[in-house]
Motif scaffolding. Structure first.
Motif, short mmCIF file in Angstrom:
data_model
loop_
_atom_site.label_atom_id
_atom_site.label_comp_id
_atom_site.label_asym_id
_atom_site.label_seq_id
_atom_site.Cartn_x
_atom_site.Cartn_y
_atom_site.Cartn_z
N GLY A 130 9.84 -27.93 -11.06
CA GLY A 130 9.02 -27.81 -9.86
C GLY A 130 9.84 -27.70 -8.60
O GLY A 130 11.08 -27.81 -8.61
N THR A 131 9.14 -27.47 -7.51
CA THR A 131 9.75 -27.38 -6.18
C THR A 131 8.91 -28.18 -5.19
O THR A 131 7.69 -28.30 -5.35
CB THR A 131 9.84 -25.92 -5.70
N PHE A 132 9.58 -28.70 -4.18
CA PHE A 132 8.91 -29.48 -3.13
C PHE A 132 9.45 -29.03 -1.79
O PHE A 132 10.67 -28.95 -1.59
CB PHE A 132 9.16 -30.97 -3.33
N ASN A 133 8.54 -28.72 -0.84
CA ASN A 133 8.94 -28.27 0.49
C ASN A 133 8.08 -28.95 1.54
O ASN A 133 6.84 -28.93 1.44
CB ASN A 133 8.78 -26.75 0.62
N PHE A 134 8.74 -29.52 2.52
CA PHE A 134 8.03 -30.12 3.66
C PHE A 134 8.62 -29.57 4.94
O PHE A 134 9.84 -29.55 5.13
CB PHE A 134 8.15 -31.64 3.64
N ASN A 135 7.75 -29.10 5.83
CA ASN A 135 8.16 -28.51 7.10
C ASN A 135 7.44 -29.21 8.24
O ASN A 135 6.22 -29.44 8.18
CB ASN A 135 7.82 -27.02 7.15
N PHE A 136 8.19 -29.54 9.26
CA PHE A 136 7.61 -30.12 10.47
C PHE A 136 8.27 -29.46 11.68
O PHE A 136 9.49 -29.31 11.72
CB PHE A 136 7.85 -31.63 10.53
N GLU A 137 7.44 -29.06 12.65
CA GLU A 137 7.96 -28.40 13.86
C GLU A 137 7.31 -28.98 15.10
O GLU A 137 6.09 -29.20 15.14
CB GLU A 137 7.70 -26.89 13.81
N ASN A 138 8.14 -29.24 16.08
CA ASN A 138 7.69 -29.66 17.40
C ASN A 138 7.92 -28.48 18.35
O ASN A 138 9.02 -28.24 18.80
CB ASN A 138 8.48 -30.89 17.86
N ASN A 139 6.85 -27.74 18.60
CA ASN A 139 6.95 -26.50 19.39
C ASN A 139 6.57 -26.75 20.84
O ASN A 139 5.54 -27.37 21.13
CB ASN A 139 6.04 -25.42 18.79
N ILE A 140 7.38 -26.23 21.74
CA ILE A 140 7.14 -26.35 23.18
C ILE A 140 7.12 -24.96 23.78
O ILE A 140 7.99 -24.13 23.50
CB ILE A 140 8.23 -27.21 23.85
N ASN A 141 6.13 -24.72 24.61
CA ASN A 141 6.01 -23.43 25.29
C ASN A 141 5.85 -23.69 26.78
O ASN A 141 4.99 -24.48 27.19
CB ASN A 141 4.81 -22.65 24.74
N GLY A 142 6.65 -23.03 27.58
CA GLY A 142 6.57 -23.22 29.02
C GLY A 142 7.50 -24.32 29.51
O GLY A 142 8.32 -24.86 28.76
N ILE A 143 7.36 -24.67 30.76
CA ILE A 143 8.21 -25.68 31.40
C ILE A 143 7.35 -26.88 31.77
O ILE A 143 6.24 -26.74 32.30
CB ILE A 143 8.89 -25.09 32.66
N ARG A 144 7.88 -28.06 31.46
CA ARG A 144 7.15 -29.29 31.75
C ARG A 144 6.81 -29.39 33.23
O ARG A 144 7.67 -29.17 34.10
CB ARG A 144 7.98 -30.50 31.31
N GLY A 145 5.56 -29.70 33.52
CA GLY A 145 5.10 -29.81 34.90
C GLY A 145 4.30 -28.62 35.37
O GLY A 145 3.59 -28.72 36.37
#
Length: 923
Positions: free
Chosen positions: A337-352
């Motif tokens: 078998g195979t096991f895959n876990f993906n996690f992404e913290n995506n940011i778009n633009g500039i804070r503020g």
């Protein structure tokens, strides 16, 4: 003890030696053989090694070896320990161990020369020395007992050198131009070494063995291409067998042309198994929304021979980051078998700023397969794909085109067991269904099913079933579920269990059949269902809010249902014969069927009423089972007659050559033409149900598949108070009293260059030519996390001929085209009918040369006047390298990836992977 020599006729000769001379020969010869075994068996590389190698040089004669090197090889330095006082205990009690454990055999095709004066043995032409599992072959082998050396080389003729020395022990084998070895010092010189360890070829100009633990190599080349299309060259390397390789400056060469890719030094562990190590990240220029960064850098853990783990991550200058864990496991004859876990913290633009958006997306995929040999009566499988609904549409690193074009994620974990000797079998399943558009999730954790195969308790001896009683069979099914309905936002929180439902349902039934009036088959049947629910609802009217409040209560409730029916069916055949032409006959098969079913109204006794408004007389009916997992009891009395008409049309065609022995060909004209409807005797109005129809056929030698289905309504339609269509109990006035409410037409056609080749029967044997199968109109996935550069292209490369050659004159260019057409019609009876769908899809492959391939997939929406999702991919086979270019030219998934790299997994990091991801918009 004796040594056996083989002459020109393999006649045995035996020579005796003095005890001292024999032991010296015995010890020295074993040293060279055991050293060669040790040296070549240990020279192996792991999958994470970056290898280099040097330049292949001409064969080296014994006379060309420098005096210094020969002196160094043949000299014996005095051991200072020999000058010390001897230990009498050792001399008296310990005897030297015999070095030769088996008979040594020398064989040569032309001659074997014994030089008593110089104490040498020369074997010429197909010389061979064997000892235990060691086999050394060469054109010339010279054994010198004075210098304690062995020399092997090839034979020089007008065409060059032949019969180069080949050393083999077990499965390990190496080839060299020449070699010299000293028995006592255990030092050796090897020229023009060529060996293969797994996928790696090693070419060394000069190899020097100092002792058991140190080997030096000059001008060495490492490559996975036997033709030396490319190699990593280094001037010097130090090898410690079984432990490590340390090399100096290394440079990549393409066709002997140096490239700017250079490493000042490198360290490689030597092992026959996988080893842990760092995974080199790829530099990504990214886009204006995330900046620059690195992708797919991390660490690989070689946990054991059965399981591994790779931890990788991404980091970008705007703060976006990602994490991945990939694992593969495999135990032979048990599971994989195979096991895959993906996690992404995506940011778009500039804070503020107003356009600043941040989102966390994840995806979990797990695939598990049990080997059929592990347990014949039980099986465990898993196929899991769950996570954030927008993961594949917003991911910065997963460009899974197929997932972006579908709106569902599904998972299933299943365990099944068959109870041997009984008719029972068990299934336990955990399922997950997720709509990525609505972000709604439905899960069953778990679903239990117990099935009893049909049994015949009244069958005669030996299972004989002749009369209707003996043919009476019974079956039983138990189904139990725990159902959860939730959303992305509430998933994996305590709130997801608040609306859960659970229940159990029992089903059993019996049927039989018998002949009536010789040509008719009568099939009576009866079934019984009992439903248990462990939760129910209760409604009450809220005077203050003027609404009906529904409470879900936990408790046991149940209801029962049953029905009975009988069907009458027969087959009618009609044949139309023709006397002229190739068409000999047309056969029409007509299968009419009439059925009757009866089911009481079970809802009536469970009905309850609740006040629906401020008016006390405004009451609403409901049952406590309305929101149950198996639904509420059946409502209304059903006393209906069903009618089904099935038609099949076939033709018999004579062969083109009337004198041939070929049989008549059977051609399908109409695979099916079916009509279905029913008449409810108990209904007070609208007794006829809509007439549904379906038709299908295949044309042009089964390459074109056409399918049509739809329905007719016999009743008129008027507008209701809210404007929606409302059927009334009046028949239509048009032809046959039927109004077409909906219809859909699909057609699939596949054609390729192979269809135009003559006299090549069976050439495409084994290929799937079923035109009903869906074509690949989406294309291959683009996955930059693939470190080996493999792509699931639309072209089939699993059975490619690696020795393909291009034809420059009248070259063949294989191609294939898959066409699909779909259209739909709908008419609600109030307005004129409208075409809902009208589109053409096409895909295919084009082999520009034996190693150049192009795939494409696109479509055109005739109604919308625009192209649908389009995809192009190009593949170039560069022998030891592979080139891929995937391109989505327009649309929300507009993107491309470019990859060129080594095919072999050993040098998988030797690649260039460039990609432009789709413009991600976070919502």
């Amino acid at each position: 003890m004796f040594i056996k020599f083989g002459g020109a006729n393999n006649a045995p000769y035996f020579y005796s030696f003095t005890k001292i001379a024999f032991k010296a020969l015995q010890t020295n010869l074993s040293y060279i053989l055991l050293f060669c075994c040790f040296f070549f068996a240990k020279l192996s590389f792991s999958q994470d090694i970056k290898s280099t190698n040097g330049i292949v040089v001409p064969l080296v004669e014994l006379d060309t070896v420098s005096k210094k090197e020969v002196k160094e090889i043949t000299s014996i330095k005095k051991d200072t320990l020999l000058l010390q006082k001897k230990d009498t205990i050792i001399i008296d009690s310990i005897k030297p161990k015999e070095s030769i454990e088996d008979l040594i055999t020398h064989i040569a095709k032309d001659y074997t020369i014994q030089n008593a004066k110089d104490k040498t043995v020369t074997l010429y032409n197909e010389a061979n020395i064997t000892y235990t599992d060691i086999d050394l072959k060469a054109g010339i082998i010279v054994v010198d007992y004075i210098k304690n050396t062995l020399f092997a080389k090839g034979i020089k003729d007008s065409l060059g050198y032949t019969q180069l020395p080949v050393f083999k022990q077990g499965a390990e084998e190496s080839e060299q131009d020449s070699m010299i070895y000293n028995f006592k010092t255990k030092k050796a010189l090897i020229y023009g070494l060529k060996t293969k360890q797994g996928e790696m070829f090693t070419f060394g100009k000069k190899t020097k063995r100092v002792n058991d633990s140190t080997i030096y190599v000059r001008d060495i080349k490492f490559t996975t291409s036997e033709k030396l299309d490319y190699y990593i060259g280094t001037s010097k390397a130090k090898i410690i067998p079984g432990k490590k390789i340390i090399v100096g400056g290394s440079q990549l060469y393409l066709a002997d042309v140096p490239t700017p890719i250079y490493l000042p030094f490198a360290y490689f562990p030597i092992t026959s198994t996988s080893v842990s190590g760092f995974l080199i990240p790829a530099f990504d220029t990214g886009s204006s929304s995330r900046g620059i960064g690195f992708q797919n850098g991390g660490y690989y853990f070689a946990i054991s021979d059965y399981v591994d783990l790779a931890i990788t991550g991404d980091a970008y200058s705007n703060g976006s980051w990602g994490f991945r864990a990939n694992s593969n496991y495999n135990k032979r004859y048990r599971f994989s078998g195979t096991f895959n876990f993906n996690f992404e913290n995506n940011i778009n633009g500039i804070r503020g700023f107003d356009d600043y958006l941040k989102s966390n997306r994840y995806n979990l995929r797990w695939s598990h397969n049990q080997d059929a040999k592990a347990s014949p009566n039980s099986r465990f499988t898993a196929s899991v794909n769950l996570g954030s609904s927008k993961f594949f549409r917003e991911s910065q690193n997963q460009f899974n085109v197929a997932q972006t074009q579908t709106n569902t994620l599904s998972s299933s974990i299943n365990y099944s067991k068959t109870f041997v000797g009984t008719p029972f079998n068990l299934n336990v399943t955990a399922q997950h269904q997720q709509n990525t558009n609505t972000e709604k999730i439905t899960m069953t954790l778990p679903a239990l099913s117990v099935n009893m195969n049909r049994i015949y308790p009244f069958a005669g001896k030996g299972g004989v079933k002749k009369n209707p009683i003996q043919k009476m069979g019974f079956n039983y099914t138990l189904d139990s579920k725990y159902l959860i309905n939730t959303t992305d936002e509430e998933f994996l929180t305590a709130k997801m269990f608040e609306t859960s439902r659970s229940g159990m349902q029992h089903k059993t039934g019996t049927n039989t059949n018998f002949k009536a009036l010789k040509y008719f088959t009568v099939s009576p049947s009866a079934s019984y269902e009992e439903t248990w629910q462990f939760d129910y609802i209760q409604k009450k009217y809220d005077v203050n809010e003027n609404v009906i409040v529904t409470d879900t209560l936990r408790g046991f409730k149940s209801f029962r249902e049953y029905n009975a029916g009988v069907s009458l069916s027969t087959n009618v055949y009609g044949t139309f014969n023709f006397k002229k032409g190739r068409l000999k006959a047309i056969r029409h098969t007509f299968r009419p069927s009439v059925s009757y079913s009866y089911r009481p109204d079970f809802e009536e006794k469970y009905l309850k009423q609740v006040q629906a408004s401020n008016n006390p007389s405004d009451l609403q009916d409901y049952t406590v089972f309305d929101q149950g997992i198996y639904g509420k009891p059946s409502s209304g009395l059903s006393n209906s007659i069903g009618i089904s008409l099935n038609n099949v049309l076939e033709a018999k065609v004579a062969p083109k050559d009337p004198d041939s022995d070929d049989e008549d060909e059977k051609v399908s004209i109409l695979n099916n033409l079916n009509f279905n409807s029913s008449y409810n005797i108990a209904a007070d109005s609208l007794r006829w149900s809509p007439v549904s129809f379906s038709a299908g056929t295949r044309l042009f030698k089964d390459k074109l598949s056409v399918n049509l289905n739809g329905s007719f309504d016999p009743y008129k339609v008027i507008a209701s108070s809210n404007g929606s269509p409302l059927r009334i109990n009046e028949f239509n006035d048009n032809f046959l009293g039927l109004r077409l409410t909906n219809a859909s037409l699909t057609a699939n056609y596949s054609i390729s260059s192979a269809d135009f080749k003559k006299d090549k029967k069976g050439e495409n044997k084994g290929e799937n030519t079923d035109p009903n199968n869906s074509q690949d109109v989406i294309g291959a996935d683009i996955n930059p996390t693939d470190r080996f550069g493999q792509r699931n292209n639309t072209t089939n490369t699993s059975k490619e001929d690696k020795n393909k050659t291009a034809k420059l004159y009248q070259a063949e260019i294989p191609w294939s085209i898959n066409l699909a057409y779909s259209t739909g019609y709908r008419n609600n009876g109030l307005e004129s009918g409208d075409i809902t769908v009208n589109s053409i899809m096409f895909s295919g492959n084009l082999e520009l040369s034996p190693k150049w391939k192009m795939g494409y997939s696109s479509g055109y929406d005739v109604k919308g006047g625009a192209f649908t999702f389009s995809r192009f991919n190009f593949t170039r086979d560069l022998d030891s390298w592979n080139l891929n270019f995937n391109w989505v030219p327009f649309g929300t998934n507009s993107s491309y990836t470019f990859f060129i790299g080594v095919k072999s997994s050993i040098l998988s990091d030797l690649k260039w992977d460039k990609n432009k991801p789709p413009d991600r918009r976070l919502f």
